[in-house]
Motif scaffolding. Structure first.
Motif, PDB file in Angstrom:
ATOM      1  N   ASP A  49      13.634 -32.608  27.209  1.00 17.27           N
ATOM      2  CA  ASP A  49      14.287 -31.708  28.158  1.00 17.27           C
ATOM      3  C   ASP A  49      15.102 -30.649  27.406  1.00 17.27           C
ATOM      4  OD1 ASP A  49      15.393 -30.728  30.599  1.00 17.27           O
ATOM      5  OD2 ASP A  49      17.205 -31.881  30.159  1.00 17.27           O
ATOM      6  N   ARG A  50      15.805 -31.106  26.358  1.00 22.20           N
ATOM      7  CA  ARG A  50      16.643 -30.158  25.610  1.00 22.20           C
ATOM      8  C   ARG A  50      15.766 -29.099  24.932  1.00 22.20           C
ATOM      9  NH1 ARG A  50      19.799 -31.931  20.331  1.00 22.20           N
ATOM     10  NH2 ARG A  50      20.185 -29.818  19.578  1.00 22.20           N
ATOM     11  N   LEU A  51      14.662 -29.564  24.329  1.00 20.46           N
ATOM     12  CA  LEU A  51      13.774 -28.612  23.655  1.00 20.46           C
ATOM     13  C   LEU A  51      13.177 -27.617  24.658  1.00 20.46           C
ATOM     14  CD1 LEU A  51      11.451 -30.293  20.993  1.00 20.46           C
ATOM     15  CD2 LEU A  51      12.901 -28.283  20.751  1.00 20.46           C
ATOM     16  N   CYS A  52      12.746 -28.132  25.813  1.00 20.41           N
ATOM     17  CA  CYS A  52      12.186 -27.230  26.837  1.00 20.41           C
ATOM     18  C   CYS A  52      13.246 -26.194  27.226  1.00 20.41           C
ATOM     19  CB  CYS A  52      11.743 -28.005  28.075  1.00 20.41           C
ATOM     20  SG  CYS A  52      10.286 -29.010  27.781  1.00 20.41           S
ATOM     21  N   GLY A  53      14.493 -26.652  27.340  1.00 20.39           N
ATOM     22  CA  GLY A  53      15.585 -25.740  27.699  1.00 20.39           C
ATOM     23  C   GLY A  53      15.722 -24.609  26.683  1.00 20.39           C
ATOM     24  N   VAL A  54      15.556 -24.941  25.404  1.00 22.20           N
ATOM     25  CA  VAL A  54      15.665 -23.898  24.372  1.00 22.20           C
ATOM     26  C   VAL A  54      14.517 -22.893  24.550  1.00 22.20           C
ATOM     27  CG1 VAL A  54      15.718 -23.409  21.889  1.00 22.20           C
ATOM     28  CG2 VAL A  54      16.782 -25.514  22.773  1.00 22.20           C
ATOM     29  N   PHE A  55      13.306 -23.407  24.790  1.00 22.68           N
ATOM     30  CA  PHE A  55      12.174 -22.488  24.993  1.00 22.68           C
ATOM     31  C   PHE A  55      12.402 -21.599  26.220  1.00 22.68           C
ATOM     32  CE2 PHE A  55       9.851 -25.202  22.041  1.00 22.68           C
ATOM     33  CZ  PHE A  55       9.084 -24.267  21.367  1.00 22.68           C
ATOM     34  N   LEU A  65       3.271 -29.661  31.882  1.00 26.78           N
ATOM     35  CA  LEU A  65       3.316 -30.988  31.264  1.00 26.78           C
ATOM     36  C   LEU A  65       1.897 -31.506  31.168  1.00 26.78           C
ATOM     37  CD1 LEU A  65       6.343 -32.579  33.161  1.00 26.78           C
ATOM     38  CD2 LEU A  65       6.336 -31.309  31.008  1.00 26.78           C
ATOM     39  N   THR A  66       1.571 -32.077  30.004  1.00 30.15           N
ATOM     40  CA  THR A  66       0.229 -32.565  29.787  1.00 30.15           C
ATOM     41  C   THR A  66       0.324 -33.762  28.855  1.00 30.15           C
ATOM     42  OG1 THR A  66      -1.953 -31.920  28.959  1.00 30.15           O
ATOM     43  CG2 THR A  66      -0.108 -30.652  28.104  1.00 30.15           C
ATOM     44  N   GLY A  67      -0.806 -34.161  28.266  1.00 33.39           N
ATOM     45  CA  GLY A  67      -0.760 -35.320  27.380  1.00 33.39           C
ATOM     46  C   GLY A  67      -2.027 -35.374  26.545  1.00 33.39           C
ATOM     47  N   GLY A  68      -2.442 -36.524  26.220  1.00 31.88           N
ATOM     48  CA  GLY A  68      -2.420 -37.810  26.860  1.00 31.88           C
ATOM     49  C   GLY A  68      -2.397 -37.650  28.378  1.00 31.88           C
ATOM     50  N   GLU A  69      -2.024 -38.693  29.030  1.00 28.39           N
ATOM     51  CA  GLU A  69      -1.880 -38.582  30.483  1.00 28.39           C
ATOM     52  C   GLU A  69      -0.382 -38.520  30.798  1.00 28.39           C
ATOM     53  OE1 GLU A  69      -3.443 -37.804  33.123  1.00 28.39           O
ATOM     54  OE2 GLU A  69      -1.655 -38.250  34.292  1.00 28.39           O
ATOM     55  N   PRO A  70       0.106 -37.356  31.262  1.00 32.77           N
ATOM     56  CA  PRO A  70       1.555 -37.213  31.430  1.00 32.77           C
ATOM     57  C   PRO A  70       2.144 -38.242  32.397  1.00 32.77           C
ATOM     58  CG  PRO A  70       0.372 -35.381  32.462  1.00 32.77           C
ATOM     59  CD  PRO A  70      -0.620 -36.127  31.644  1.00 32.77           C
ATOM     60  N   LEU A  71       1.365 -38.653  33.396  1.00 27.76           N
ATOM     61  CA  LEU A  71       1.937 -39.562  34.399  1.00 27.76           C
ATOM     62  C   LEU A  71       1.968 -41.015  33.944  1.00 27.76           C
ATOM     63  CD1 LEU A  71       0.556 -37.965  37.707  1.00 27.76           C
ATOM     64  CD2 LEU A  71       2.784 -37.638  36.616  1.00 27.76           C
ATOM     65  N   VAL A  72       1.499 -41.309  32.716  1.00 28.08           N
ATOM     66  CA  VAL A  72       1.694 -42.681  32.210  1.00 28.08           C
ATOM     67  C   VAL A  72       2.935 -42.783  31.321  1.00 28.08           C
ATOM     68  CG1 VAL A  72      -0.769 -43.288  32.360  1.00 28.08           C
ATOM     69  CG2 VAL A  72       0.185 -42.579  30.143  1.00 28.08           C
ATOM     70  N   ARG A  73       3.581 -41.679  31.012  1.00 31.69           N
ATOM     71  CA  ARG A  73       4.832 -41.755  30.235  1.00 31.69           C
ATOM     72  C   ARG A  73       5.917 -42.374  31.134  1.00 31.69           C
ATOM     73  NH1 ARG A  73       7.967 -39.025  25.532  1.00 31.69           N
ATOM     74  NH2 ARG A  73       9.794 -40.370  25.742  1.00 31.69           N
ATOM     75  N   LYS A  74       6.585 -43.403  30.577  1.00 29.40           N
ATOM     76  CA  LYS A  74       7.592 -44.120  31.361  1.00 29.40           C
ATOM     77  C   LYS A  74       8.699 -43.160  31.827  1.00 29.40           C
ATOM     78  CE  LYS A  74       9.964 -48.460  31.047  1.00 29.40           C
ATOM     79  NZ  LYS A  74      10.732 -49.269  30.133  1.00 29.40           N
ATOM     80  N   ILE A  76       8.603 -40.557  33.640  1.00 27.91           N
ATOM     81  CA  ILE A  76       8.279 -39.127  33.524  1.00 27.91           C
ATOM     82  C   ILE A  76       8.935 -38.310  34.639  1.00 27.91           C
ATOM     83  CG2 ILE A  76       6.056 -39.409  34.739  1.00 27.91           C
ATOM     84  CD1 ILE A  76       6.835 -36.921  31.936  1.00 27.91           C
ATOM     85  N   MET A  77       9.128 -38.947  35.804  1.00 28.49           N
ATOM     86  CA  MET A  77       9.728 -38.181  36.908  1.00 28.49           C
ATOM     87  C   MET A  77      11.168 -37.780  36.600  1.00 28.49           C
ATOM     88  SD  MET A  77       7.731 -37.305  39.145  1.00 28.49           S
ATOM     89  CE  MET A  77       6.079 -37.472  38.603  1.00 28.49           C
ATOM     90  N   HIS A  78      11.810 -38.519  35.692  1.00 25.33           N
ATOM     91  CA  HIS A  78      13.162 -38.141  35.284  1.00 25.33           C
ATOM     92  C   HIS A  78      13.104 -36.770  34.588  1.00 25.33           C
ATOM     93  CE1 HIS A  78      17.182 -38.439  33.683  1.00 25.33           C
ATOM     94  NE2 HIS A  78      16.715 -38.251  32.466  1.00 25.33           N
ATOM     95  N   LEU A  79      12.103 -36.596  33.723  1.00 28.49           N
ATOM     96  CA  LEU A  79      11.968 -35.300  33.036  1.00 28.49           C
ATOM     97  C   LEU A  79      11.625 -34.201  34.043  1.00 28.49           C
ATOM     98  CD1 LEU A  79      11.855 -33.651  30.377  1.00 28.49           C
ATOM     99  CD2 LEU A  79       9.431 -34.238  30.227  1.00 28.49           C
ATOM    100  N   VAL A  80      10.728 -34.502  34.976  1.00 26.99           N
ATOM    101  CA  VAL A  80      10.348 -33.475  35.964  1.00 26.99           C
ATOM    102  C   VAL A  80      11.591 -33.067  36.767  1.00 26.99           C
ATOM    103  CG1 VAL A  80       8.852 -32.954  37.945  1.00 26.99           C
ATOM    104  CG2 VAL A  80       7.981 -34.374  36.076  1.00 26.99           C
ATOM    105  N   GLU A 110       6.691 -36.939  44.977  1.00 26.77           N
ATOM    106  CA  GLU A 110       7.873 -36.634  44.146  1.00 26.77           C
ATOM    107  C   GLU A 110       7.689 -35.321  43.378  1.00 26.77           C
ATOM    108  OE1 GLU A 110      10.400 -39.792  41.761  1.00 26.77           O
ATOM    109  OE2 GLU A 110       8.373 -40.509  42.190  1.00 26.77           O
ATOM    110  N   LEU A 111       6.476 -35.107  42.882  1.00 27.10           N
ATOM    111  CA  LEU A 111       6.222 -33.850  42.163  1.00 27.10           C
ATOM    112  C   LEU A 111       6.520 -32.665  43.077  1.00 27.10           C
ATOM    113  CD1 LEU A 111       2.874 -34.744  40.325  1.00 27.10           C
ATOM    114  CD2 LEU A 111       5.059 -34.201  39.216  1.00 27.10           C
TER     115      LEU A 111
END
Ligand code: SAM
Length: 331
Positions: A49-55, A65-74, A76-80, A110-111
């Motif tokens: 989140d911090r890095l995205c904020g800098v960008f 957001l992508t991956g891998g499969e972004p929706l399997v990251r534990k 992930i909705m917190h980041l969204v 949620e998205l």
């Protein structure tokens, strides 16, 4: 503050691979016994989140957001949720996601609540057996449920299909009719020589110039200037009333208008999908609580953004053009 590369291209689009892990093993993407990164190497969601904020401070207006499969990251909705504050402030124009759809029925609502308006769902066939064969681990029914849930939540869905010779080429007209019948755009993509897989890519590669010629025997395709910020070129299909996109990294290099950079889940920045050069942002991120070091590292990296990629798929070239798999940078 804007990020402008040596060729005068303004960088306004960041793709973030939030995990290299995936619940599918698509045959053109990775080997079945793929080795993934140790979890300890991953940036935390707070660090991402911090890095995205800098960008975003540096001019990124569109974030995928992508991956891998972004929706399997534990979690992930917190980041969204965290990233959605940049939509609310107006700093970010669009927050979006590329997914294989397997987890969408859980997360679609949620998205939409967090301000995501459109998503890309990767889908290479509508035949359940072929789907299982190409993804090795996936189930078509689950993905179709996910697409239903996304549309019910009000998300605009675009389908992405990698065009694969003798696999889905004959089916693409039906897929297009199906997608357009449900109000979805369809984009077809040429397979790219990224990472070792268990197959020969020459057997899979289908130049989209051939696909277009064959579609034109059945459909009236008209080029249109429609753009979504990515590399696809679109046509309007008179018979279906829908839009078909072509992403042609092999037959037509679109690098002159590239506005993108790619961040991995370990904080590595790739300035080009088709080149090996990268910059480490994790060390400067962790070295200081302020963002000056990481902002300087980003500027230095943008100053090295190459002119373009040089992908080759042919029988004489057995090694992939880049050694990493698409799952590292997420397409
Ligand atoms: N798991 C998510 C998904 O399936 O959309 C996001 C990551 S996936 C790597 C992103 C996209 O890259 C998918 O549409 C996939 O089909 C595509 N892809 C993977 N390997 C590819 C390759 N070698 N050439 C072209 N597209 C590829």
């Amino acid at each position: 503050m804007d990020m402008i590369d040596p060729f005068g291209r303004t960088i306004s689009y960041l793709r973030v691979s939030v995990t290299d892990r995936c619940d599918f093993r698509c045959t053109y993407c990775m080997a079945e016994d793929m080795a993934f990164l140790p979890k300890k190497d991953l940036l935390s969601l707070e660090e991402l989140d911090r890095l995205c904020g800098v960008f975003i401070e540096k001019g990124v207006r569109k974030l995928r957001l992508t991956g891998g499969e972004p929706l399997v990251r534990k979690n992930i909705m917190h980041l969204v949720r965290q990233l959605s504050r940049h939509l609310e402030s107006g700093a970010l124009e669009e927050l979006t996601l590329t997914t294989n759809g397997s987890q969408l029925s859980r997360f679609a609502a949620e998205l939409a609540d967090f301000g995501v308006k459109r998503i890309n769902v990767s889908l290479d066939t509508l035949d359940a057996d072929k789907f299982h064969k190409i993804t090795r681990w996936g189930h078509l029914g689950k993905v179709l449920e996910g697409i239903d849930a996304a549309q019910a939540a009000g998300l605009k869905v675009k389908l992405n299909a990698v065009a694969l010779k003798d696999f889905n080429d004959a089916e693409l007209p039906d897929m297009m009719r199906w997608a357009h019948g449900r109000g979805m755009d369809l984009t077809v993509i040429e397979t790219m020589p990224m990472g070792e897989i268990d197959a020969d890519r020459t057997d899979q590669y289908l130049p989209l110039s051939l696909l277009r010629a064959s579609l034109e025997r059945q459909f009236t395709l008209t080029d249109i200037p429609f753009k979504t910020g990515g590399p696809a070129r679109y046509v309007h299909v008179a018979e279906t009333g829908g839009r078909l996109g072509f992403i042609t990294p092999m037959t037509h290099n679109f690098c002159e208008s590239c506005n993108r950079v790619r961040l991995t889940c370990t904080g590595t920045l790739y300035m080009c999908l088709g080149q090996e050069d990268a910059a480490d942002l994790r060390a400067p991120l962790r070295a200081s609580e302020g963002n000056e070091l990481v902002a300087a590292a980003i500027d230095e990296a943008i100053g090295r953004k190459p002119k373009g990629h040089d992908f080759i798929i042919d029988r004489r070239t057995s090694r992939p053009s880049v050694s990493r798999h698409m799952s590292v940078t997420g397409g």
